[in-house]
Design a protein around this motif. Sequence first.
Motif, PDB file in Angstrom:
ATOM      1  N   ILE A 207       9.374  13.824  -3.272  1.00 54.46           N
ATOM      2  CA  ILE A 207       8.198  13.518  -4.086  1.00 54.46           C
ATOM      3  C   ILE A 207       8.337  14.164  -5.447  1.00 54.46           C
ATOM      4  CG2 ILE A 207       6.836  15.541  -3.353  1.00 54.46           C
ATOM      5  CD1 ILE A 207       5.413  12.009  -3.907  1.00 54.46           C
ATOM      6  N   SER A 208       7.820  13.490  -6.450  1.00 57.77           N
ATOM      7  CA  SER A 208       7.760  14.050  -7.796  1.00 57.77           C
ATOM      8  C   SER A 208       6.744  13.235  -8.574  1.00 57.77           C
ATOM      9  CB  SER A 208       9.136  13.960  -8.468  1.00 57.77           C
ATOM     10  OG  SER A 208       9.031  14.252  -9.843  1.00 57.77           O
ATOM     11  N   SER A 209       6.116  13.861  -9.566  1.00 58.88           N
ATOM     12  CA  SER A 209       5.167  13.126 -10.399  1.00 58.88           C
ATOM     13  C   SER A 209       5.875  12.460 -11.575  1.00 58.88           C
ATOM     14  CB  SER A 209       4.094  14.084 -10.928  1.00 58.88           C
ATOM     15  OG  SER A 209       4.721  15.125 -11.653  1.00 58.88           O
ATOM     16  N   ASN A 210       7.159  12.727 -11.716  1.00 56.37           N
ATOM     17  CA  ASN A 210       7.930  12.211 -12.843  1.00 56.37           C
ATOM     18  C   ASN A 210       7.958  10.681 -12.831  1.00 56.37           C
ATOM     19  OD1 ASN A 210      10.849  11.250 -13.730  1.00 56.37           O
ATOM     20  ND2 ASN A 210      10.293  13.057 -14.929  1.00 56.37           N
ATOM     21  N   GLU A 211       7.631  10.082 -13.966  1.00 54.03           N
ATOM     22  CA  GLU A 211       7.537   8.619 -14.027  1.00 54.03           C
ATOM     23  C   GLU A 211       8.881   7.961 -13.724  1.00 54.03           C
ATOM     24  OE1 GLU A 211       5.252   7.034 -17.365  1.00 54.03           O
ATOM     25  OE2 GLU A 211       6.572   5.264 -17.379  1.00 54.03           O
TER      26      GLU A 211
ATOM     27  N   SER B 147       0.861  -1.187   0.000  1.00 49.15           N
ATOM     28  CA  SER B 147       0.000   0.000   0.000  1.00 49.15           C
ATOM     29  C   SER B 147       0.896   1.235   0.000  1.00 49.15           C
ATOM     30  CB  SER B 147      -0.881  -0.047   1.249  1.00 49.15           C
ATOM     31  OG  SER B 147      -1.755   1.052   1.278  1.00 49.15           O
ATOM     32  N   ILE B 148       0.748   2.083  -1.040  1.00 42.87           N
ATOM     33  CA  ILE B 148       1.648   3.243  -1.193  1.00 42.87           C
ATOM     34  C   ILE B 148       0.865   4.548  -1.130  1.00 42.87           C
ATOM     35  CG2 ILE B 148       3.321   4.393  -2.696  1.00 42.87           C
ATOM     36  CD1 ILE B 148       3.966   1.779  -3.978  1.00 42.87           C
ATOM     37  N   PHE B 149       1.414   5.494  -0.389  1.00 42.31           N
ATOM     38  CA  PHE B 149       0.835   6.831  -0.298  1.00 42.31           C
ATOM     39  C   PHE B 149       1.817   7.820  -0.896  1.00 42.31           C
ATOM     40  CE2 PHE B 149      -1.230  10.540   0.915  1.00 42.31           C
ATOM     41  CZ  PHE B 149      -0.552  11.297   1.860  1.00 42.31           C
ATOM     42  N   PHE B 150       1.388   8.497  -1.991  1.00 43.48           N
ATOM     43  CA  PHE B 150       2.185   9.576  -2.565  1.00 43.48           C
ATOM     44  C   PHE B 150       1.707  10.873  -1.914  1.00 43.48           C
ATOM     45  CE2 PHE B 150       4.639   7.398  -5.646  1.00 43.48           C
ATOM     46  CZ  PHE B 150       3.873   6.340  -6.101  1.00 43.48           C
ATOM     47  N   GLY B 151       2.458  11.328  -0.896  1.00 48.51           N
ATOM     48  CA  GLY B 151       2.058  12.532  -0.185  1.00 48.51           C
ATOM     49  C   GLY B 151       2.437  13.773  -0.968  1.00 48.51           C
TER      50      GLY B 151
END
Lengths: 331, 327
Positions: A32-36, A5-9
């Motif tokens: 954190i980053s949205s970069n794939e 279970s992963i949380f991208f804060g």
Amino acid sequence: MPTLSIFFGSSEISALFIDEDYSTRAFNYPYISSNEGFIRDVCKLAEKDLGVNISNTELLVTGFPKPYGEFLNPKLFISLEKVASREFGFYPVYTSNFTVVSKSGYSSNIDLSNITTDEVNSLSNLVLYRQVIQTDNFDQFNVDNLVRFLPESIVKPISEEPVIMSGDRFSRSFKRDANSLLLILDLIKIPGKYQVILDKNNLLPCLSLAYYYDGRFGNLIKSFKFDDLGTLINSPGGAEIYVSGNDGTSQLLQVESDKIFILPMAAGVVSKATVKRQGASTQEMLLRGGSLGLIVDTRIKNNAKIFTKDYIEDNLKVWHKALEEALCTYH
Amino acid sequence: MYIPLVKKIIYKNDLLIERSLPEKGSLVVKVGDKVEPFSKLGVAKTSYEKLIIGPDLKVVKHKKDGSYFYTGEKLGTYNFTRVIAPYHGYLKQENDQYVFIQEPRDYWLLSGVWGTVENIYKDNSVLLRTQSVDINFVVGTSQSISGELVVFPNPDEELVEQYLNNLSKNISGKVVYVGEFLSESTFKVARSQGVLGIIAGGADKLTLNLAKESSTFVALITGFGKVSVPSQIFGILQSVTNRYVMIDGEERVLRIPVPEKFSDDVIQTQAASSLKFVKKGIEVLTLQKPYFGKIGKVDRVTESSILVKFPEKEEPVEIFIPNVLAV
């Protein structure tokens, strides 16, 4: 099959691996980053750290407002506010630098008026470099002000449900400091009695997501080792509390308006109390101890015209002193 | 501990760039032709200038919508003020107001890059295969622009405005790198001199807001406030002053065409991973006050922090993870 279970804060990533025997292992990455490419590389780090292969797990992903990592093809890909709104038997409050998400709703109404150019620059850099943690108390106080004055309707717990304070703000930025404790108290504005629990590892989003996916994980949340801070009594205007200990001793606490008072009560201790809150009838209550104990907050937090930056700055020294004294006994 | 690697400089081969005429015209190159920045690709007739006058123009007698005027000729009066044609052109009505459009002239489309013609779109545009050094900036306005880059030699703030005023004839329509900090007053001077765009290490958020409101292009390499520009980036900018560059505001990239393709070594040594292992000697970008935006070298690593050595300080400084990025 095990579950991951992963949380991208908004400033970090946390992950919880739940094995088939319900044993757990946690992973936290403070960026954190949205970069794939970034997400793939961090997943490789998580695999190495947790000793798992993500493709051999039931992958669940959450975040706010929209999670990252849809390309990982998770079994469940859902926004955090949907997870938070479910009934779990507790009241979650997820706080980051700019947003608060709770069972009652979410908000990120940031007011940049009446601050200096340097403060605007500093906060703007925090949008560009979201992982940054403040190292100066004054800067942390200013950042906390972004969410401190959100309407009371955003955090509306009911007495019976323990309030769990979670999210990026109380993870890496939590340094057993008065600012963090003050923010916890400031976010719960509505008068009443609450059991307040702190998630210092930002794992509640992962646990809640797993439970949202499959009810068999319910016991995991109940048994998970969070930090029980104790009982908070919000009584704007003042309070009188008569506490009866199990050893036959008793204590009368009279707390004037605009104060924070903390009575050490160890975790596991339960005491009966008669509580007279300003503007409310006398009530019999059970008070549960914690790492702080009984917290009596008589500040007028539920009146937005009074609970302002000026009101806080005028009294900050006194409140910090009360919190710092309590932190000396904090475990 | 692995920390994110900021890829500020990217070397690219086999980049495809489309260069378009502003109107339909005629192209003078064919597929396979080799080009250089000042090679002509095609020509079209276009109006360079347009003056918006307003709805209440009292046009001179014997003239009307569509009439031609010579430079200096009276167009009419507006609010009792004479309106004079600033160039040869046509008076037209658009959306209930009068506009004066310059007489179309030849517009020669130049390549702007070194490369080869990959494809041609009839009468309209040319697709070029080229190579570039891309510099990523962290925030800016969203326009896409292209023009000649002028690089000031990283001066003190006080000297920048002097440079702008002294070079005023030479910077109109160009992209200017002004140094590590773009102040509000420098922005206003640059704008008044007609610069096409401004690049800096940092600026106040309020200055960027001014740029957005006035539709003036601004790009910031590091962040807000007084920050540093990595020396590698300044080195590249300095070496390409007067070069024609392209900027994509949405993608936040400054694209600098270069004459030669990069070797396989250069392309392959560009990090494939977005994370870098922290160890002594690597360069890091600091995001912790009062060293925000400064580049230093890792001196020691502890569990939750890194000791970073800055060139101007003798002793290393403790920077907490995650207030640091690898560069």
